[in-house]
Design an enzyme around this catalytic site. Structure first.
Site, PDB file in Angstrom:
ATOM      1  N   PRO A 119       0.870  -0.844   0.285  1.00 10.67           N
ATOM      2  CA  PRO A 119       0.179  -0.073  -0.369  1.00 10.67           C
ATOM      3  C   PRO A 119       0.931   1.109   0.041  1.00 10.67           C
ATOM      4  O   PRO A 119       1.351   1.595   1.142  1.00 10.67           O
ATOM      5  CB  PRO A 119      -1.222  -0.252   1.848  1.00 10.67           C
ATOM      6  CG  PRO A 119       0.142  -0.898   1.934  1.00 10.67           C
ATOM      7  CD  PRO A 119       1.439  -1.517   1.186  1.00 10.67           C
ATOM      8  N   GLU A 120       0.634   2.231  -1.101  1.00 11.64           N
ATOM      9  CA  GLU A 120       1.099   3.499  -0.851  1.00 11.64           C
ATOM     10  C   GLU A 120      -0.356   3.801  -1.893  1.00 11.64           C
ATOM     11  O   GLU A 120      -1.425   2.982  -2.561  1.00 11.64           O
ATOM     12  CB  GLU A 120       2.362   4.101  -2.099  1.00 11.64           C
ATOM     13  CG  GLU A 120       3.830   3.951  -0.885  1.00 11.64           C
ATOM     14  CD  GLU A 120       4.974   3.865  -1.201  1.00 11.64           C
ATOM     15  OE1 GLU A 120       4.548   5.186  -1.484  1.00 11.64           O
ATOM     16  OE2 GLU A 120       6.187   2.894  -1.457  1.00 11.64           O
ATOM     17  N   HIS A 131      -4.027 -17.008   7.017  1.00  9.38           N
ATOM     18  CA  HIS A 131      -4.077 -14.897   6.633  1.00  9.38           C
ATOM     19  C   HIS A 131      -5.152 -14.755   6.591  1.00  9.38           C
ATOM     20  O   HIS A 131      -5.103 -12.874   6.862  1.00  9.38           O
ATOM     21  CB  HIS A 131      -2.756 -13.772   7.038  1.00  9.38           C
ATOM     22  CG  HIS A 131      -2.226 -15.243   6.958  1.00  9.38           C
ATOM     23  ND1 HIS A 131      -1.572 -14.657   9.056  1.00  9.38           N
ATOM     24  CD2 HIS A 131      -0.564 -15.575   7.253  1.00  9.38           C
ATOM     25  CE1 HIS A 131      -0.147 -15.242   8.880  1.00  9.38           C
ATOM     26  NE2 HIS A 131       0.399 -15.383   8.266  1.00  9.38           N
ATOM     27  N   ARG A 170       1.149  -9.473   8.065  1.00  4.26           N
ATOM     28  CA  ARG A 170       1.309  -9.406   9.345  1.00  4.26           C
ATOM     29  C   ARG A 170      -0.415  -8.455  10.372  1.00  4.26           C
ATOM     30  O   ARG A 170       0.336  -7.731  11.349  1.00  4.26           O
ATOM     31  CB  ARG A 170       2.060  -8.352   8.886  1.00  4.26           C
ATOM     32  CG  ARG A 170       3.328  -8.688   8.383  1.00  4.26           C
ATOM     33  CD  ARG A 170       4.131  -7.521   7.795  1.00  4.26           C
ATOM     34  NE  ARG A 170       5.162  -6.932   8.858  1.00  4.26           N
ATOM     35  CZ  ARG A 170       5.794  -6.320   8.250  1.00  4.26           C
ATOM     36  NH1 ARG A 170       6.474  -5.827   7.538  1.00  4.26           N
ATOM     37  NH2 ARG A 170       6.189  -5.136   9.519  1.00  4.26           N
TER      38      ARG A 170
END
Length: 272
Positions: free
Chosen positions: A2-3, A92, A111
DNA sequence: CCTTGAACCTGCGGGC
DNA sequence: TGCCCGCAGGTTCAAG
């Protein structure tokens, strides 16, 4: 992922896939991501139809027909996929929305720096995550004049300063290095001293982000349908990740250093 | 106010 | 093969 460009790419893909879709069932595979889910999270989403999906900074905004907005952030490793319900879920896969048409929207985040929360449509702009954000880099408010004023009252190194989401949103670690390379500015230079170059810096930030959005868009379909990883690292960077390799302009080896805990890349010859 | 550094959490690749 | 270390796209919080 993500940017800003990656989030925008995800937004477009999700909107194509989910506009008009109705959520039939919400499954939380654990009690929290980065934060706990808000009270009655599943209940408030169940039965809602997704009218549109917007973006503010790196936040995804799912506008629902019940006057609520689902706010989502991808953190470092968050991914959405829209597919037929799999037989088994990955380690996840933390959140699953089953749609009335049978498809499953799966949020996967190794994460767990990402999160989801809810806001009423009415109070969206006062939401704690959105309230203090700077202007969007691709909007008019992010002007040379604005940037100049902001830079004049900051003493930190320019790279760290433009990464702060209060000054301008969406510039993350990769594109900060890339934009400064384009603008020929040394990332360590104090923000104040860069004020004179505000016009170039605005232009560089916009160029870098637009270019990345453009190239992200092409691999978008894959991205959303399969839970693959197209988009990001297929993109070519001028300095990011190129320590020791020749500068594309002058062939001087690209340098790598750590600023505010983040790896930073620049050309010691081109960037002053 | 601004800036910095640590914290959150998991996985991966490199070195030994 | 396996262990340890450092590193990774972001943000928040505490402290200087």
């Amino acid at each position: 992922m993500p940017e800003l460009p990656e989030v925008e790419t995800v937004r477009t893909g999700l909107e194509d896939a989910l506009k008009g879709a109705t959520i039939k069932k919400v499954e939380l595979k654990r009690a929290n991501l980065r934060f706990e889910f808000p009270e009655h999270f599943a209940k408030k989403l169940t039965g809602a139809t997704i009218e549109s999906i917007g973006r503010r900074a790196k936040y995804l905004l799912f506008h629902l027909d019940n006057c609520m907005v689902l706010i989502g952030h991808l953190g470092m490793t968050g991914r959405f996929s829209v597919e037929k319900p799999p037989k088994t879920y990955g380690k996840h896969d933390h959140v699953v929305f089953t749609l009335t048409d049978g498809r499953a929207v799966i949020y996967n985040d190794a994460r767990r720096f990402g999160f989801m929360t809810l806001s009423s449509e009415k109070e969206l702009s006062e939401n704690v995550f959105l309230a203090d954000l700077g202007p969007e880099p691709l909007e008019k408010e992010f002007s040379a004049k604005y940037l100049e004023i902001q830079l004049l009252r900051r003493s930190g190194p320019i790279k760290t300063v433009i990464m702060g989401q209060g000054l301008v949103v969406g510039v993350g670690n990769i594109y900060a290095s890339e934009a400064l390379f384009l603008a020929k500015i040394d990332p360590r230079k104090p923000a104040k001293k860069v004020a004179d170059n505000s016009a170039e810096l605005v232009k560089a930030i916009r160029a870098v982000l637009k270019d990345a959005i453009k190239s992200g868009g092409s691999s978008l379909r894959d991205f959303v349908q399969v839970s693959g990883e197209s988009g990001y690292f297929q993109h070519h960077f001028n300095v990011y990740g190129r320590a020791g390799k020749p500068c594309i302009t002058c062939h001087t080896p690209i340098k790598n250093l750590r600023m505010a805990g983040r790896s930073t890349f620049y050309c010691p010859h081109c960037q002053k």
